[in-house]
Motif scaffolding. Sequence first.
Motif, mmCIF file in Angstrom:
data_model
loop_
_atom_site.group_PDB
_atom_site.id
_atom_site.type_symbol
_atom_site.label_atom_id
_atom_site.label_comp_id
_atom_site.label_asym_id
_atom_site.label_seq_id
_atom_site.Cartn_x
_atom_site.Cartn_y
_atom_site.Cartn_z
ATOM 1 N N VAL A 1 12.076 -8.276 13.428
ATOM 2 C CA VAL A 1 10.770 -8.730 13.919
ATOM 3 C C VAL A 1 9.792 -7.564 14.110
ATOM 4 N N PRO B 1 10.566 -0.075 17.756
ATOM 5 C CA PRO B 1 11.661 0.371 18.635
ATOM 6 C C PRO B 1 11.787 1.899 18.755
ATOM 7 N N MET C 1 5.687 -6.508 16.196
ATOM 8 C CA MET C 1 5.684 -5.672 17.404
ATOM 9 C C MET C 1 4.501 -4.705 17.444
HETATM 10 S S1 SF4 Z 1 14.552 -4.378 18.719
HETATM 11 FE FE1 SF4 Z 1 16.681 -4.361 18.104
HETATM 12 S S2 SF4 Z 1 17.630 -6.100 19.158
HETATM 13 FE FE2 SF4 Z 1 15.405 -6.373 19.224
HETATM 14 S S3 SF4 Z 1 14.973 -7.669 17.461
HETATM 15 FE FE3 SF4 Z 1 14.682 -5.531 16.811
HETATM 16 S S4 SF4 Z 1 16.673 -4.941 15.943
HETATM 17 FE FE4 SF4 Z 1 17.010 -6.819 17.115
#
Ligand code: SF4
Length: 167
Positions: A26, A34, A30
């Motif tokens: 996803v 991350p 965002m």
């Molecule tokens: S941040 Fe990590 S746990 Fe969250 S959706 Fe993305 S890959 Fe999956």
Amino acid sequence: MKAETEIKENPYLCYQCAKCSAGCPVAEKMEILPHQIMHYLSIGMEDRVLKANTIWMCAGCFTCSVRCPNDIDITSVMDDLRKKSIQQGISCPVPDVLTFHNAFIKAFAGRGRVHELRMMTEFNLRTGNPFHNIKLAPKMLLKKRLHVLPPKSLKGFKSWMKKIWKH
Ligand code: SF4
Ligand code: SF4
């Protein structure tokens, strides 16, 4: 009063290879990816990440944690950030996700198993869209993907929950 959640993973271990972001299903939804979350945490900009939609868009799929060459559990970082954001009363940038999250927790906390029909009804009512996805219901009922009656409670679940909430 319960102490505020701490981020259990160490952001200084991250060397910004971005493998976590490259595998995230996803990522395109965002605001902050991350690996950027880890960077912000390492420079003390937690306030910035607590307001981002990232922590709410995360589906908790563990792909990032599995891909990280440093064994950083980024999924648990997202979890801790969500908890912190709620504890600090920060308004959720994607309110429907928080509503779904709350409906899921409520459904799960009672029995240790989710009664999907009840959970989705609650979600639809709380988001003011009572007939959302209603067309799918008959098909899902026929395929036994949706059940009219709630599932049985998991044995020992309530006492296990009591122990968890103490910590
Ligand atoms: S941040 Fe990590 S746990 Fe969250 S959706 Fe993305 S890959 Fe999956
Ligand atoms: S995969 Fe691990 S080391 Fe690489 S950027 Fe993500 S958190 Fe940092």
